[in-house]
Motif scaffolding. Structure first.
Motif, short mmCIF file in Angstrom:
data_model
loop_
_atom_site.label_atom_id
_atom_site.label_comp_id
_atom_site.label_asym_id
_atom_site.label_seq_id
_atom_site.Cartn_x
_atom_site.Cartn_y
_atom_site.Cartn_z
N THR A 419 0.84 -1.20 0.00
CA THR A 419 0.00 0.00 0.00
C THR A 419 0.88 1.25 0.00
N PHE A 420 2.01 1.17 0.68
CA PHE A 420 2.96 2.28 0.75
C PHE A 420 3.40 2.71 -0.65
N HIS A 421 3.76 1.75 -1.49
CA HIS A 421 4.18 2.10 -2.85
C HIS A 421 3.01 2.52 -3.73
N ALA A 422 1.82 2.01 -3.43
CA ALA A 422 0.65 2.45 -4.19
C ALA A 422 0.36 3.93 -3.95
N MET A 423 0.85 4.47 -2.82
CA MET A 423 0.72 5.89 -2.53
C MET A 423 1.88 6.69 -3.10
N GLY A 424 2.81 6.01 -3.76
CA GLY A 424 3.95 6.70 -4.37
C GLY A 424 5.23 6.56 -3.60
N GLY A 425 5.22 5.75 -2.52
CA GLY A 425 6.44 5.55 -1.76
C GLY A 425 6.70 6.67 -0.78
N GLU A 426 7.98 7.01 -0.60
CA GLU A 426 8.37 8.01 0.38
C GLU A 426 7.66 9.35 0.14
N ASP A 427 7.11 9.90 1.21
CA ASP A 427 6.38 11.18 1.20
C ASP A 427 5.12 11.13 0.34
N GLY A 428 4.63 9.92 0.10
CA GLY A 428 3.40 9.77 -0.67
C GLY A 428 2.20 10.40 0.01
N MET A 429 2.13 10.30 1.33
CA MET A 429 0.99 10.87 2.05
C MET A 429 0.96 12.39 1.88
N ALA A 430 2.12 13.04 1.94
CA ALA A 430 2.16 14.49 1.75
C ALA A 430 1.62 14.87 0.38
N ARG A 431 1.98 14.09 -0.63
CA ARG A 431 1.46 14.36 -1.99
C ARG A 431 -0.04 14.10 -2.06
N PHE A 432 -0.52 13.06 -1.37
CA PHE A 432 -1.96 12.78 -1.34
C PHE A 432 -2.72 13.93 -0.69
N VAL A 433 -2.19 14.47 0.40
CA VAL A 433 -2.86 15.59 1.07
C VAL A 433 -2.91 16.80 0.15
N LYS A 434 -1.82 17.05 -0.55
CA LYS A 434 -1.76 18.20 -1.46
C LYS A 434 -2.79 18.08 -2.57
N LYS A 435 -3.08 16.84 -3.00
CA LYS A 435 -4.06 16.61 -4.06
C LYS A 435 -5.47 16.38 -3.51
N HIS A 436 -5.66 16.59 -2.21
CA HIS A 436 -6.95 16.37 -1.54
C HIS A 436 -7.39 14.90 -1.61
N LEU A 437 -6.41 14.01 -1.61
CA LEU A 437 -6.69 12.57 -1.60
C LEU A 437 -6.59 11.99 -0.19
N ALA A 438 -6.21 12.82 0.77
CA ALA A 438 -6.08 12.38 2.16
C ALA A 438 -6.38 13.55 3.09
N GLY A 439 -6.65 13.23 4.35
CA GLY A 439 -6.99 14.25 5.33
C GLY A 439 -5.77 14.98 5.85
N LYS A 440 -6.02 16.13 6.51
CA LYS A 440 -4.94 16.95 7.05
C LYS A 440 -4.29 16.32 8.28
N ASP A 441 -4.80 15.15 8.73
CA ASP A 441 -4.10 14.43 9.80
C ASP A 441 -2.89 13.67 9.25
N TYR A 442 -2.71 13.68 7.92
CA TYR A 442 -1.60 13.01 7.25
C TYR A 442 -1.53 11.52 7.60
N THR A 443 -2.72 10.94 7.81
CA THR A 443 -2.80 9.53 8.20
C THR A 443 -3.86 8.79 7.41
N HIS A 444 -5.04 9.41 7.23
CA HIS A 444 -6.19 8.73 6.63
C HIS A 444 -6.52 9.28 5.26
N LEU A 445 -7.00 8.39 4.39
CA LEU A 445 -7.37 8.77 3.03
C LEU A 445 -8.76 9.39 2.98
N SER A 446 -8.98 10.18 1.95
CA SER A 446 -10.34 10.56 1.58
C SER A 446 -10.90 9.46 0.69
N PHE A 447 -12.18 9.56 0.32
CA PHE A 447 -12.73 8.55 -0.58
C PHE A 447 -12.06 8.61 -1.95
#
Length: 476
Positions: A419-447
């Motif tokens: 799942t880690f690599h499916a998010m883009g690997g290192e710092d993937g969560m930060a990129r997901f948050v920037k694209k509104h694909l995850a919450g500002k808790d930097y832990t959980h995904l949006s739909f």
């Protein structure tokens, strides 16, 4: 006139400055709720500990070779066949090129047979007397049907089937779950996390007991995802009943059925078939009735049950009773169990997860005993960020935990997907948050973020199934 030598004073100032800078570097990352930016004189040349590129996670060059787990017993007559399968698998894999993004499933089972039963069932879908069932076990990462809703929709679009599958009697996120509308009254909730010895839990980890003589659960299907609006099978699943009566009202109260609910002291289901979009189970003389949930589905195609349990690290499943699970499995046979945990284990800069490795290995072995006819797919922890050096970065703990889960899969001979690599690997969560694909808790995904992960998992499974089908053709 010779000038005065100030070298000693200069040296003293440099030493004091060095001591002060070192003291500032040793400050904690947070003081009284305020984030502190560390002073690091060597920041430009220092090698960051804990931040490794996604490619270096798969650091063992032998990781993708034929591997026999310690726990596996292979009969001598089967070993040659399994070796041939493995050789054929590697040959087919070589023909499609390297997995540079690490998005494929890595099957560490003997002879690459870790998903054989599941893929075999998919190839017989529509001809079996039951649907192909997938249990998706996880924590708050999949809560509210995030990831699972889209994965279910993709599987049902390809292989058929309708409905959301199993749903617990009640949930603290039911108002946010878009795949079903539900409401329950008159029940007391027990969780395997806080009331482990209370009763006989199964994969939902929840039990519901009627506190009075009346209790009910209402439901309504939704059209937020394809294949959910109408189902042909409606089930109430319970584990204890003495004398309750049930009234089922469905389809805008056009249909009503009154029944005596069969007595039992083990898991049982009450089923009605037809065409359903909404309904209510209302129970009378219900005191002591113990329920697990309802199921809205078809009798063919694909069913995906979401067993999310907030706060669960996964290791609690060693408390499951084997006989109870086999009774449950006789009612709801699973072809595949997807295991997704880790967010409740990862902690800051913790690097050693030996304790978790040992406990999770016990959990995997116990699940194999409880569900001997199910394949198990282990998913890695997702990315998670913390604030570090002026930016949100991958927690060092995530890298360590990923490697731990990778080792668990290898040692236990499980298929593994990152799942880690499916998010883009290192710092993937930060990129997901920037694209509104995850919450500002930097832990959980949006739909929306869940849809990205679901699509990557679906593609990985279909790619692996294609290899399986090709191997079966060659073998035949």
């Amino acid at each position: 006139m010779t000038g005065k030598n100030h070298f000693g004073r200069l040296l003293f100032i440099l030493i004091v400055t060095w001591i002060v800078c070192m003291a500032l570097y040793r400050l904690p990352e947070e003081i009284l709720g305020l984030t502190i930016k560390k002073v690091d004189m060597l920041s430009e040349i220092r090698r960051r500990t804990g931040y490794v590129s996604g490619d270096t996670l798969l650091s063992n060059p032998a990781a993708n070779l034929f591997f026999i787990p310690d726990s596996a017993y292979i009969h001598q007559s089967d070993s040659l066949m399994l070796l041939r399968r493995d050789s054929l698998y590697m040959s087919l894999l070589a023909g499609v090129g390297p997995d540079t993004a690490n998005l494929r499933i890595k099957d560490f089972s003997v002879g690459r047979t870790g998903l054989r039963r599941f893929f075999g069932s998919l190839n017989r879908v529509g001809t079996m007397e039951r649907p192909v069932r997938i249990a998706f076990m996880g924590d708050s990462f999949i809560e509210g049907d995030i990831v699972v809703a889209d994965f279910r929709a993709m599987m049902q679009a390809h292989f058929g089937g309708h409905g959301v599958g199993f749903v617990p009697i009640a949930s603290h996120v039911e108002q946010y779950r878009p795949t079903i509308r539900q409401r329950a009254k008159g029940w007391q909730t027990y969780s395997i996390l806080s009331n482990r010895s209370y009763g006989e839990y199964v994969l939902s980890g929840l039990l519901f007991e009627a506190g009075n003589d009346e209790a009910s659960v209402s439901f309504e299907t939704t059209d937020t995802y394809p294949c959910l609006g109408n189902v042909s099978s409606l089930k109430f699943i319970y584990s204890r009943n003495l004398h309750a009566k049930v009234r089922l009202t469905c389809n805008k109260a056009e249909d009503t059925v009154d029944d005596v609910l069969p007595e039992t002291d083990s898991i049982m289901q009450y089923e009605k078939r037809g065409s359903f979009t909404d309904g209510q189970f209302r129970f009378y003389r219900a005191k002591g009735l113990q329920a697990l949930g309802i199921a809205l589905e078809d009798s063919t195609g694909i069913v995906v049950d979401n067993f999310s349990l907030r706060g669960n690290a996964g290791i609690v499943w060693t408390a499951l009773d084997e006989d109870v699970c086999r009774t449950w499995n006789a009612i709801r046979t699973y072809d595949l169990i997807v295991v997704q945990y880790g967010l409740n284990v990862a902690a800051g800069n913790v690097k050693n997860y030996t304790w978790y490795e040992e406990e999770m290995e016990k959990t995997v072995r116990h699940l194999k005993r409880c569900f001997p006819d199910s394949d198990i797919l282990l998913l890695s922890v997702s990315d998670r960020s913390h604030y570090y050096d002026g930016a949100y970065r991958t927690m060092p703990a995530i890298i360590s935990l990923w490697n731990t889960q990778y080792r668990i899969a290898r040692k236990e001979g499980l298929p593994f997907w990152s799942t880690f690599h499916a998010m883009g690997g290192e710092d993937g969560m930060a990129r997901f948050v920037k694209k509104h694909l995850a919450g500002k808790d930097y832990t959980h995904l949006s739909f929306r973020g869940g849809r990205e992960i679901a699509a990557a998992l679906y593609d990985a499974l279909m790619f692996e199934k294609k290899l399986y089908d090709e191997m079966e053709e060659v073998r035949d």
